[in-house]
Write a protein that holds these residues in place. Structure first.
Motif, PDB file in Angstrom:
ATOM      1  N   PRO A 297      79.681  62.613  12.481  1.00  0.00           N
ATOM      2  CA  PRO A 297      78.847  63.373  11.543  1.00  0.00           C
ATOM      3  C   PRO A 297      79.658  64.196  10.552  1.00  0.00           C
ATOM      4  N   LEU A 298      80.825  64.667  10.968  1.00  0.00           N
ATOM      5  CA  LEU A 298      81.662  65.430  10.048  1.00  0.00           C
ATOM      6  C   LEU A 298      82.174  64.543   8.914  1.00  0.00           C
ATOM      7  N   ALA A 299      82.649  63.356   9.246  1.00  0.00           N
ATOM      8  CA  ALA A 299      83.123  62.427   8.213  1.00  0.00           C
ATOM      9  C   ALA A 299      81.974  61.998   7.313  1.00  0.00           C
ATOM     10  N   GLY A 300      80.800  61.745   7.897  1.00  0.00           N
ATOM     11  CA  GLY A 300      79.637  61.379   7.090  1.00  0.00           C
ATOM     12  C   GLY A 300      79.211  62.491   6.157  1.00  0.00           C
ATOM     13  N   ALA A 301      79.255  63.726   6.632  1.00  0.00           N
ATOM     14  CA  ALA A 301      78.873  64.864   5.800  1.00  0.00           C
ATOM     15  C   ALA A 301      79.863  65.062   4.657  1.00  0.00           C
ATOM     16  N   ILE A 302      81.148  64.946   4.944  1.00  0.00           N
ATOM     17  CA  ILE A 302      82.158  65.099   3.897  1.00  0.00           C
ATOM     18  C   ILE A 302      82.024  63.984   2.870  1.00  0.00           C
ATOM     19  N   PHE A 303      81.830  62.759   3.335  1.00  0.00           N
ATOM     20  CA  PHE A 303      81.668  61.625   2.426  1.00  0.00           C
ATOM     21  C   PHE A 303      80.427  61.795   1.554  1.00  0.00           C
ATOM     22  N   THR A 304      79.325  62.251   2.141  1.00  0.00           N
ATOM     23  CA  THR A 304      78.099  62.475   1.378  1.00  0.00           C
ATOM     24  C   THR A 304      78.298  63.579   0.344  1.00  0.00           C
ATOM     25  N   TRP A 305      78.995  64.644   0.724  1.00  0.00           N
ATOM     26  CA  TRP A 305      79.254  65.744  -0.222  1.00  0.00           C
ATOM     27  C   TRP A 305      80.109  65.249  -1.391  1.00  0.00           C
ATOM     28  N   VAL A 306      81.140  64.454  -1.086  1.00  0.00           N
ATOM     29  CA  VAL A 306      81.989  63.912  -2.149  1.00  0.00           C
ATOM     30  C   VAL A 306      81.189  62.996  -3.069  1.00  0.00           C
ATOM     31  N   LEU A 307      80.336  62.162  -2.487  1.00  0.00           N
ATOM     32  CA  LEU A 307      79.485  61.295  -3.307  1.00  0.00           C
ATOM     33  C   LEU A 307      78.565  62.104  -4.206  1.00  0.00           C
ATOM     34  N   ALA A 308      77.965  63.145  -3.665  1.00  0.00           N
ATOM     35  CA  ALA A 308      77.038  63.967  -4.452  1.00  0.00           C
ATOM     36  C   ALA A 308      77.755  64.675  -5.580  1.00  0.00           C
ATOM     37  N   ARG A 309      78.984  65.087  -5.372  1.00  0.00           N
ATOM     38  CA  ARG A 309      79.720  65.813  -6.399  1.00  0.00           C
ATOM     39  C   ARG A 309      80.306  64.893  -7.464  1.00  0.00           C
ATOM     40  N   THR A 310      80.611  63.652  -7.102  1.00  0.00           N
ATOM     41  CA  THR A 310      81.258  62.751  -8.061  1.00  0.00           C
ATOM     42  C   THR A 310      80.281  61.846  -8.795  1.00  0.00           C
ATOM     43  N   LEU A 311      79.175  61.535  -8.193  1.00  0.00           N
ATOM     44  CA  LEU A 311      78.206  60.649  -8.852  1.00  0.00           C
ATOM     45  C   LEU A 311      77.109  61.464  -9.385  1.00  0.00           C
TER      46      LEU A 311
END
Length: 84
Positions: free
Chosen positions: A70-84
């Protein structure tokens, strides 16, 4: 078919169904709450699976493995939200 093969087949089927059910429930929940079709949900699950695999192969323990996904998924989702 021997009873061992049957038992292993049932265990594999239940495990596979549980993983698919987690993904289906998360996808449905995300769609229902935000009313946005998020087709990257499978990618987030895959990132989490790979993160827990990496932590498990490092022999860091069960708690670290459970927390990695869940930590990796949350970080990946945050990065996606900030970059896209």
């Amino acid at each position: 078919m021997s009873s061992t093969v049957l038992l292993h087949s049932i265990g594999f089927g239940l495990t596979t169904a549980a993983v698919i059910a987690i993904g289906a429930m998360g996808f449905t929940l995300q769609l229902g709450v935000t009313n946005v079709l998020n087709i990257s949900y499978g990618n987030v699950m895959t990132i989490g699976a790979f993160a827990s695999l990496i932590v498990e192969r490092q022999h860091l323990g069960l708690v670290a493995t459970i927390l990695a996904a869940p930590l990796a998924g949350a970080i990946f989702t945050w990065v996606l939200a900030r970059t896209l």
